[in-house]
Design a protein around this motif. Structure first.
Motif, PDB file in Angstrom:
ATOM      1  N   ALA A   4     -25.538  -0.058  17.557  1.00  0.00           N
ATOM      2  CA  ALA A   4     -24.375   0.752  17.810  1.00  0.00           C
ATOM      3  C   ALA A   4     -23.923   1.079  16.426  1.00  0.00           C
ATOM      4  O   ALA A   4     -23.401   2.214  15.978  1.00  0.00           O
ATOM      5  N   ALA A   5     -23.775   0.034  15.581  1.00  0.00           N
ATOM      6  CA  ALA A   5     -23.119   0.487  14.190  1.00  0.00           C
ATOM      7  C   ALA A   5     -24.303   1.397  13.417  1.00  0.00           C
ATOM      8  O   ALA A   5     -23.631   2.179  12.574  1.00  0.00           O
ATOM      9  N   THR A   6     -25.466   1.205  13.745  1.00  0.00           N
ATOM     10  CA  THR A   6     -26.372   2.061  13.116  1.00  0.00           C
ATOM     11  C   THR A   6     -26.011   3.611  13.526  1.00  0.00           C
ATOM     12  O   THR A   6     -26.083   4.551  12.630  1.00  0.00           O
ATOM     13  N   ARG A   7     -25.808   3.874  14.707  1.00  0.00           N
ATOM     14  CA  ARG A   7     -25.599   5.089  15.374  1.00  0.00           C
ATOM     15  C   ARG A   7     -24.354   5.459  14.575  1.00  0.00           C
ATOM     16  O   ARG A   7     -24.111   6.643  14.324  1.00  0.00           O
ATOM     17  N   ALA A   8     -23.293   4.777  14.464  1.00  0.00           N
ATOM     18  CA  ALA A   8     -22.112   5.141  13.946  1.00  0.00           C
ATOM     19  C   ALA A   8     -22.110   5.657  12.455  1.00  0.00           C
ATOM     20  O   ALA A   8     -21.498   6.433  12.068  1.00  0.00           O
ATOM     21  N   GLU A   9     -22.830   4.782  11.763  1.00  0.00           N
ATOM     22  CA  GLU A   9     -23.083   5.115  10.240  1.00  0.00           C
ATOM     23  C   GLU A   9     -23.942   6.382  10.128  1.00  0.00           C
ATOM     24  O   GLU A   9     -23.741   7.443   9.328  1.00  0.00           O
ATOM     25  N   ARG A  10     -24.978   6.430  11.170  1.00  0.00           N
ATOM     26  CA  ARG A  10     -25.652   7.653  11.125  1.00  0.00           C
ATOM     27  C   ARG A  10     -24.716   9.045  11.324  1.00  0.00           C
ATOM     28  O   ARG A  10     -24.748  10.036  10.691  1.00  0.00           O
ATOM     29  N   ALA A  11     -23.807   9.015  12.320  1.00  0.00           N
ATOM     30  CA  ALA A  11     -22.790  10.054  12.698  1.00  0.00           C
ATOM     31  C   ALA A  11     -22.086  10.338  11.518  1.00  0.00           C
ATOM     32  O   ALA A  11     -21.753  11.571  11.252  1.00  0.00           O
ATOM     33  N   ALA A  12     -21.477   9.203  10.882  1.00  0.00           N
ATOM     34  CA  ALA A  12     -20.541   9.388   9.884  1.00  0.00           C
ATOM     35  C   ALA A  12     -21.224  10.086   8.525  1.00  0.00           C
ATOM     36  O   ALA A  12     -20.687  11.002   8.143  1.00  0.00           O
ATOM     37  N   LEU A  13     -22.367   9.841   8.559  1.00  0.00           N
ATOM     38  CA  LEU A  13     -23.111  10.596   7.385  1.00  0.00           C
ATOM     39  C   LEU A  13     -23.462  11.880   7.690  1.00  0.00           C
ATOM     40  O   LEU A  13     -23.157  12.798   6.759  1.00  0.00           O
ATOM     41  N   ALA A  14     -23.625  12.132   8.687  1.00  0.00           N
ATOM     42  CA  ALA A  14     -23.949  13.740   9.284  1.00  0.00           C
ATOM     43  C   ALA A  14     -22.701  14.285   8.895  1.00  0.00           C
ATOM     44  O   ALA A  14     -22.732  15.623   8.613  1.00  0.00           O
ATOM     45  N   ASP A  15     -21.704  13.788   9.546  1.00  0.00           N
ATOM     46  CA  ASP A  15     -20.298  14.527   9.472  1.00  0.00           C
ATOM     47  C   ASP A  15     -19.908  14.779   8.093  1.00  0.00           C
ATOM     48  O   ASP A  15     -19.291  15.965   7.572  1.00  0.00           O
ATOM     49  N   ASP A  16     -20.293  13.832   7.195  1.00  0.00           N
ATOM     50  CA  ASP A  16     -19.796  14.085   5.649  1.00  0.00           C
ATOM     51  C   ASP A  16     -20.743  15.057   5.188  1.00  0.00           C
ATOM     52  O   ASP A  16     -20.206  15.658   3.957  1.00  0.00           O
TER      53      ASP A  16
END
Length: 210
Positions: free
Chosen positions: A9-21
């Protein structure tokens, strides 16, 4: 983080945050050198896509095909997952946000990869994100405990690492203190983060990273 589910779940959240950035980058920004040596920002994102797209047996075939030249293996898989444009590269990365595909190894390695490479691209772009401390702590403990994808155990050998923003501590010897993310990045071989660290052990890290 005590279960694979929470790490994923944390991995998904960090990937999503990077994509948004990265959503509003110019073409010039996508071509900015990352902290990964010869890779640009776009190359590094394509590498993350490849890492979440290649399963164990395909990884073995790729490494054998590159005759155990891991740079060549990584370059081939990166090229495969890089788009014709930066927008396509980003779209391909967004498509793997929820992926559970990877090679062998602990799930913490997946989380560590997106945290480290996320910082590899954000820092040269002047983007600032500090993942939740429970995320950076999990990655720091993993990286310090072994040489796996990065030589974290070797890099931190004989040093006492102490986070100033969380509970992470590891090792014995001259002390190195600082934010958990900076400790992770230094253990991962990124000299750019040494300025965020203090203590008598920093000189040793600097020598190892020189």
């Amino acid at each position: 983080m005590t279960t694979d589910a929470t790490v994923l779940a944390a991995t998904r959240a960090e990937r999503a945050a990077l994509a948004d950035d990265l959503a509003d980058l110019t073409d010039a920004q996508w071509a900015t050198p990352s902290l990964c040596g010869r890779w640009t920002v776009e190359d590094t994102v394509a590498h993350l896509t490849a890492a979440a797209s290649v399963g164990p047996w395909r990884w073995v075939r790729s490494v054998l095909g590159a005759r155990f030249d891991f740079d060549l293996h990584n370059d081939r898989r990166l090229a495969e997952h890089r788009g014709a444009t930066p927008a396509e590269t980003l779209a391909r990365f967004r498509a793997i946000i929820g992926s559970t595909t990877s090679t062998w190894g602990p799930k913490q390695a997946w989380l560590g990869e997106v945290v480290v490479h996320g910082e590899d691209v954000r820092r040269p772009l002047g983007l600032v994100r500090t993942p939740p401390v429970e995320v950076t702590t999990e990655v720091a403990r993993f990286v310090a405990s072994r040489d796996f994808t990065v030589a974290g155990k070797t890099m931190s050998a004989g040093l006492r690492l102490v986070a100033t923003d969380g509970p992470f501590t590891a090792g014995e010897g001259p002390e190195v203190t600082g934010p958990t993310l900076a400790l992770v990045m230094a253990m991962a071989g990124r000299a750019a983060h040494l300025d965020a660290l203090d203590g008598p052990g920093v000189a040793t890290l600097r020598e190892r990273l020189a």
